[in-house]
Motif scaffolding. Structure first.
Motif, mmCIF file in Angstrom:
data_model
loop_
_atom_site.group_PDB
_atom_site.id
_atom_site.type_symbol
_atom_site.label_atom_id
_atom_site.label_comp_id
_atom_site.label_asym_id
_atom_site.label_seq_id
_atom_site.Cartn_x
_atom_site.Cartn_y
_atom_site.Cartn_z
ATOM 1 N N ASP A 199 -41.657 -4.771 -9.456
ATOM 2 C CA ASP A 199 -42.289 -6.008 -9.716
ATOM 3 C C ASP A 199 -43.253 -5.809 -11.045
ATOM 4 N N THR A 241 -34.226 -12.241 -6.909
ATOM 5 C CA THR A 241 -34.732 -12.735 -5.249
ATOM 6 C C THR A 241 -34.052 -11.898 -4.601
ATOM 7 N N ASP A 247 -41.810 -1.633 1.728
ATOM 8 C CA ASP A 247 -41.187 -2.356 0.576
ATOM 9 C C ASP A 247 -40.100 -1.496 -0.052
ATOM 10 N N ILE A 304 -37.966 -13.274 -1.421
ATOM 11 C CA ILE A 304 -39.197 -12.710 -2.114
ATOM 12 C C ILE A 304 -38.698 -12.528 -3.808
ATOM 13 N N LYS A 357 -39.261 -4.298 -4.872
ATOM 14 C CA LYS A 357 -40.406 -4.815 -4.787
ATOM 15 C C LYS A 357 -41.131 -3.965 -5.528
ATOM 16 N N SER A 367 -38.761 -10.759 -7.264
ATOM 17 C CA SER A 367 -39.511 -9.570 -8.214
ATOM 18 C C SER A 367 -39.179 -9.846 -9.712
#
Length: 500
Positions: free
Chosen positions: A231, A259, A224, A269, A228, A271
């Motif tokens: 988050d 993202t 990660d 993904i 991330k 965050s």
């Protein structure tokens, strides 16, 4: 019934506003000097202040922090005879409600006053419910400029808005960023630091966004990135002004969408992080030079906290010193130490270019030098600091900052620094002979000695004249030489009725 204070040396203006307020059934107080106005603010419960800029004993803008932080914390409306864009900027930065130029129409003045009072009423009505005790652990300061910063921290902590913290090196930008995080609803999340000065095009994606196994030769497992990890917490971009221009474009999209896609990944993904940035650089000037993207700056600067340099808040030196030395005593398990008055006097004579960080370093060195002694004396200060303070004290008369009536220099080259005998301290305050024919400190002026305040202002103006002349009017050079911020520099120009 609301109480309005008018601080203006123009008697007619005071009488006109007082008449208007009487018709509106508001109580009115007037003051014709800044000192008188500040005195009334300490004893009277004032809702709104009409403040002139140029007053007989000072500049109204300089007094804004004291006015706004007086016991009743009034709203301030500037009412000045001369419009000045830079002055208006400084006033707004200082938190005034409005900036009106005389002669201001009665209708406009009344409307502005009503809006200010309505805002104040709403603010006071929700005061107890909205008041939150800030956790300011490690943050020390009682000066007006620091209290304004605390107000901004409170506003920032109550929202998820992006925050930009600026200030010189060593002023505590990361400490304030952590304080905002600690007082926010995200305090349970991570506070993740990104060193923007260390980001490179080859590392930025894997550092920030992470990678998937097999994305490159050494990617043996999934990893990660910092985004991330942030988050649910705070992502802190330290020294954001050092971020390479080539990276800023991709960074802008990521900040907007929240993202990202890990290196080697196929899915976006999201965050959910709160963004705080910090820099000691002038990002607005960098935008003008094409070194920083304007659209990125807009993203970063929703809330702006500008930390003052230590030299502009000398009243904070003592509490900072006591706090840090007490902390060192606890760390080393020794009894708390006392302080000799000469210790604080020496601290106050140094300009602290490294700000709080340098102060703490000097205090720790003094603590070590003092050994088991129970009191810190000026003698315990590091020799290099004592030498700098002493040299500055000796050189001070040569710059016109002390020693009224001293010879300032023994030769033209010593007086003006260039050997031509022009523009030096001799020209600032020409030495005069005493009645006995000798030169002395009581002979600095052939006319009666002016008040200290007037002498300081004379020297201040002379300094600005020399600064502008030597730099050829180059703003950045003048800021670098003087150590002033842009806003402080313009405030001094206005105070001395000067322009570039």
């Amino acid at each position: 019934m609301p109480t309005i204070l008018v601080i203006d040396d123009d008697v007619q203006v005071c009488e006109t506003i007082a008449s208007l307020l009487a018709r509106l059934r508001y109580a009115c107080e007037t003051a014709h000097t800044l000192e008188e106005g500040l005195r009334k603010l300490e004893t009277a419960d004032v809702d709104v202040v009409f403040l002139d800029v140029r007053l007989p004993d000072g500049n109204g803008l300089d007094a804004l922090p004291r006015i706004r932080l007086s016991p009743s914390r009034p709203e301030v409306i500037i009412l000045t005879g001369e419009g000045d864009p830079d002055g208006a900027e400084l006033a707004i930065q200082g938190g005034v409600w409005d900036y009106l130029v005389k002669p201001s129409p009665i209708k406009q003045t009344t409307l502005t006053l009503h809006r200010a009072l309505q805002y104040r009423e709403e603010k006071l009505s929700r005061g107890d419910a909205a008041a939150v005790a800030l956790d300011l652990d490690g943050v020390v300061g009682t000066s007006p400029s620091m209290r304004q910063c605390f107000d901004l921290v409170a506003h920032a902590a109550s929202s998820d808005a992006n925050v930009l913290v600026t200030g010189e090196t060593g002023t505590g930008k990361e400490l304030f960023a952590r304080t905002i995080h600690r007082n926010s609803t995200r305090r349970a999340g991570n506070f993740v630091v990104v060193d923007c000065a260390a980001l490179t095009e080859s590392l930025v994606e894997s550092t920030l966004f992470g990678h998937r196994k097999g994305a490159f030769t050494s990617a043996l497992t999934d990893r990660d990135g910092l985004v991330k990890l942030a988050d649910g917490g705070t992502l802190f971009l330290d020294e954001v002004g050092e971020m390479p221009l080539s990276i800023q474009r991709s960074f802008l999209r990521f900040l907007q969408e929240r993202t990202f896609r890990p290196v080697g990944g196929t899915q976006e993904i999201k965050s959910d992080f709160r963004l705080i940035s910090a820099t000691n650089r002038d990002l607005d000037a960098m935008v003008e030079r094409g070194e920083f993207r304007k659209d990125l700056l807009f993203r970063l600067k929703t809330v702006h906290v500008e930390l003052p340099p230590l030299r502009s808040r000398p009243e904070d030196l003592k509490p900072l010193a006591i706090y840090h030395v007490n902390r060192l005593c606890e760390q080393y398990g020794v009894p708390h130490k006392g302080f000799s008055p000469d210790f604080f006097q020496q601290l106050a004579q140094y300009d602290w270019p490294g700000n709080v960080r340098e102060l703490y370093n000097v205090l720790e060195r003094s603590f070590v030098i003092s050994g088991l002694e129970s009191v810190l004396y000026a003698l315990h200060l590091p020799q290099d600091i004592r030498i700098k303070i002493t040299r500055a004290a000796i050189a001070r008369p040569a710059t016109g900052e002390g020693g009224i009536g001293s010879e300032y220099a023994t030769s033209p080259s010593a007086a003006d620094g260039n050997g031509d005998g022009s523009g030096g301290a001799r020209d600032m305050v020409p030495p005069a002979k005493r009645a006995d024919g000798q030169h002395g400190p009581d002979a600095a002026f052939t006319s009666p000695l002016p008040p200290l305040k007037g002498f300081k202002r004379l020297m201040e103006r002379k300094y600005l004249e020399i600064l502008i002349g030597q730099s050829g009017g180059n703003l950045q050079e003048m800021l670098d030489v003087s150590g002033l911020s842009r806003s402080h520099f313009y405030a001094l120009l206005k105070k001395n009725n000067m322009s570039l």
